[in-house]
Motif scaffolding. Structure first.
Motif, PDB file in Angstrom:
ATOM      1  N   VAL A 207      39.851  36.851  33.986  1.00 17.94           N
ATOM      2  CA  VAL A 207      39.577  37.764  35.097  1.00 17.94           C
ATOM      3  C   VAL A 207      38.940  36.989  36.250  1.00 17.94           C
ATOM      4  O   VAL A 207      38.004  36.208  36.066  1.00 17.94           O
ATOM      5  CB  VAL A 207      38.638  38.899  34.645  1.00 17.94           C
ATOM      6  CG1 VAL A 207      38.304  39.819  35.824  1.00 17.94           C
ATOM      7  CG2 VAL A 207      39.274  39.695  33.507  1.00 17.94           C
TER       8      VAL A 207
ATOM      9  N   CYS B 176      37.417  42.300  39.987  1.00 20.13           N
ATOM     10  CA  CYS B 176      37.755  43.663  39.565  1.00 20.13           C
ATOM     11  C   CYS B 176      37.137  44.651  40.533  1.00 20.13           C
ATOM     12  O   CYS B 176      35.992  44.482  40.965  1.00 20.13           O
ATOM     13  CB  CYS B 176      37.242  43.912  38.145  1.00 20.13           C
ATOM     14  SG  CYS B 176      37.782  45.472  37.420  1.00 20.13           S
TER      15      CYS B 176
ATOM     16  N   VAL C 284      43.816  38.757  37.794  1.00 19.74           N
ATOM     17  CA  VAL C 284      43.728  37.867  36.637  1.00 19.74           C
ATOM     18  C   VAL C 284      44.661  36.673  36.842  1.00 19.74           C
ATOM     19  O   VAL C 284      45.590  36.700  37.658  1.00 19.74           O
ATOM     20  CB  VAL C 284      44.086  38.603  35.331  1.00 19.74           C
ATOM     21  CG1 VAL C 284      43.152  39.783  35.093  1.00 19.74           C
ATOM     22  CG2 VAL C 284      45.535  39.084  35.347  1.00 19.74           C
TER      23      VAL C 284
END
Length: 427
Positions: free
Chosen positions: A262, A265, A277
């Protein structure tokens, strides 16, 4: 009903007409090996729930615990709101169908269907009508006078289902009832079972299978099991579109499961999150949806369904990554393309291509962020319990977990003490 009332020496079904099943932390062990571990699940009246998992996952053990053929080491089983854990099978008022049919070869179809009714002491005047109705619902009325040897495999399975329905159960237990049929018969019987459920909307059905198509077709909800534990529960659409575990993602439908890192987000307007990602260092970043926020630098698993991937143009870089074609399979109306993406095999399913890529070609694989699911990092079983009975499960596989041939325990329809004694007797 009190425990004292449940113990009266009558033969009436113990479960009320309301139906429904509830497992409360049920654990089953054979010779010290745990084959069902702290199993908790509820089936509402009129609901179809499929227990889906590989051999040895414990799904048949769970069904046998409801039928009364397995005694839990701990936990309780409820049918229609009543605790039936200590009741014998014949007092639970259940219908059961298994994969071996378990029809009596010396009895005609109508006699096989009547067996459970006679075992339950149903009034003689009522028996012919019950038989006729059960055979009508299963499309077997014209075969009432035949013997099992004079029927096809699909017809024998319909007789087994008719016998289960004749006792008018509030709960119907189906243990891989279609596994012995060929593909064409299986497809037809799936449609028949769906029709029967529409005709009997108040009957709760617990359906054991390792076939994802059967589960997706019939079930209102699917309970995914592995190594004696419940992994995940949800509707077919929820488990397919938004799986919460790697095991469920890989077992319910085809999927590409890719380890990713990741990078960021953020919240999305629909209440979910969108994570950026990267599949490997130097690879182009892509965006996927996730149910909960993911921290930058965290490792996750990206789930991509093969049919939701597209072959993009070479200059198309929107949410896509490159891969080298390793295999192309023509399947009549469709093509399956295999590509190596940074050391990971990725499958793509598409309608037939006029000019499919050649082995060795570099392609761009494109997908929508809504179709890419980031699976959270958590354990493979509901609750994620470690140690205790969970630690004893290890690799419970094969006949131990599923107890293979359950057909020797019942007559294929009514769960009765007489049937158990007659057909082979494991209690």
């Amino acid at each position: 009903m009190t425990e004292a009332e449940a113990g009266r020496p009558d033969r009436r079904p113990a479960s009320p007409r309301g139906g429904g099943i509830r497992f409360e932390d049920v654990t089953v062990a054979y010779n010290g090996t745990v084959v069902l571990d702290s199993f908790a699940l509820e089936v509402a009246p009129g609901e179809v729930v499929a227990l889906l998992g590989p051999s040895g996952s414990g799904k048949t053990t769970a069904l046998r615990a409801v039928a009364g053929f397995v005694r839990p080491a701990s936990g309780r089983v409820f049918v229609g709101g009543q605790d039936v854990t200590d009741l014998p099978p014949y007092k639970r008022g259940l219908g059961m169908v298994v994969q071996q049919y378990a029809l009596f070869p010396h009895m005609r179809v109508e006699q096989n269907v009547a067996f459970g009714l006679k075992a339950q002491k149903v009034a003689k005047a009522e028996v012919p009508g019950r038989i006729a109705e059960a055979l009508r619902m299963t499309g077997m009325s014209q075969y009432a006078k035949r013997y099992p040897r004079e029927l096809s495999g699909g017809q024998q399975q319909r007789v087994a289902i008719a016998r289960a329905l004749a006792i008018q159960p509030s709960v119907l237990l189906l243990d891989e009832p279609l596994s012995a049929l060929d593909a064409q018969l299986r497809s037809g019987m799936l449609a028949e079972l769906a029709r029967l459920h529409r005709e009997l909307p108040d009957v709760s059905i617990l359906y054991v299978t390792h076939d994802q198509i059967e589960a997706l077709t019939l079930a209102d909800r699917i309970a995914v099991m592995n190594e004696a534990r419940l992994v995940e529960v949800g509707t077919a659409r929820e488990l397919y579109k938004r799986p919460g575990t790697e095991f469920a993602a890989g077992f319910v439908g085809n999927s590409n499961l890719l380890p990713v890192t990741v990078e960021g987000c953020e919240a999305h307007a629909d209440g979910s999150f969108r994570a950026t990602v990267r599949i490997a260092e130097g690879a182009d970043p892509v965006v996927a949806s996730c149910a909960e926020p993911a921290e930058a630098g965290a490792g996750r698993t990206l789930c991509l369904r093969p049919h939701l991937l597209d072959l993009a143009a070479a200059d198309h870089h929107d949410n896509s990554f490159t891969g080298k074609v390793t295999e192309v399979q023509w399947r009549g109306s469709a093509h399956r393309v295999f590509a190596d993406v940074h050391g990971h095999e990725v499958r793509l399913d598409t309608t037939e291509l006029r000019n499919p890529p050649a082995i060795g070609d570099e392609v761009w694989l494109h997908f929508s962020a809504e179709d890419a699911v980031l699976i959270p990092a958590r354990g493979g079983a509901v609750g994620g319990a470690d140690g205790g009975v969970g630690g004893a499960v290890g690799g419970a596989t094969g006949g131990v977990g599923d107890v293979g041939g359950a057909g020797g325990d019942v007559t294929g329809g009514s769960v009765t003490d007489t049937a158990t004694d007659t057909v082979g007797g494991a209690r």
